[in-house]
Write a protein that holds these residues in place. Structure first.
Motif, short mmCIF file in Angstrom:
data_model
loop_
_atom_site.label_atom_id
_atom_site.label_comp_id
_atom_site.label_asym_id
_atom_site.label_seq_id
_atom_site.Cartn_x
_atom_site.Cartn_y
_atom_site.Cartn_z
N GLU A 1 0.83 -1.21 0.00
CA GLU A 1 0.00 0.00 0.00
C GLU A 1 0.86 1.26 0.00
O GLU A 1 0.54 2.23 -0.68
CB GLU A 1 -0.96 0.00 1.19
CG GLU A 1 -2.02 -1.09 1.10
CD GLU A 1 -2.82 -1.03 -0.19
OE1 GLU A 1 -3.20 0.09 -0.62
OE2 GLU A 1 -3.06 -2.09 -0.80
N VAL A 2 1.96 1.24 0.74
CA VAL A 2 2.87 2.40 0.74
C VAL A 2 3.45 2.59 -0.66
O VAL A 2 3.49 3.71 -1.18
CB VAL A 2 4.00 2.22 1.78
CG1 VAL A 2 5.06 3.30 1.63
CG2 VAL A 2 3.42 2.22 3.19
N SER B 1 0.92 3.98 -3.03
CA SER B 1 0.56 5.38 -2.72
C SER B 1 1.57 6.37 -3.29
O SER B 1 1.30 7.57 -3.35
CB SER B 1 0.44 5.58 -1.21
OG SER B 1 1.72 5.60 -0.60
N THR B 2 2.72 5.89 -3.76
CA THR B 2 3.72 6.80 -4.33
C THR B 2 3.35 7.25 -5.74
O THR B 2 3.94 8.22 -6.24
CB THR B 2 5.12 6.14 -4.38
OG1 THR B 2 5.07 5.00 -5.24
CG2 THR B 2 5.58 5.75 -2.99
N GLY B 3 2.42 6.56 -6.37
CA GLY B 3 2.00 6.95 -7.71
C GLY B 3 3.17 6.96 -8.68
O GLY B 3 3.89 5.98 -8.80
#
Length: 87
Positions: free
Chosen positions: A68-69, A72-74
């Motif tokens: 998930e981390v 989340s950085t896209g």
């Protein structure tokens, strides 16, 4: 699985990988594979990228929190920043 351990040749490679897994830290797990007295796999340069890809994919499939981390950085650039792993 330790990348450094996977770099080593033959049957001893499998034995070293199994010894790396139960270590307390990734740094300690990588030590057996970094032993300069052990030869690299003959095909290491050819298989290295695929070995890395599989290891990273398995890591993020297994650990949903870090997956998930990462997601989340896209489109941001990701840069390794460590003071303990200089290989």
């Amino acid at each position: 699985m330790s990348l450094a351990a996977d770099r080593k040749a033959g049957e001893a490679c499998a034995l070293r990988k199994n010894r790396c897994r139960p270590t307390r830290t990734p740094l300690r797990g990588a030590e057996p594979g970094r032993d300069p007295s052990k030869p690299l796999r003959r095909d290491w340069e050819r298989v290295r990228d695929e070995v890395l890809r599989r290891m990273v994919a398995a890591k993020f499939r297994t650990h949903t929190d870090i997956r998930e981390v990462l997601l989340s950085t896209g489109d941001e650039a990701i840069v390794e920043d460590t003071t303990t792993d200089h290989s």
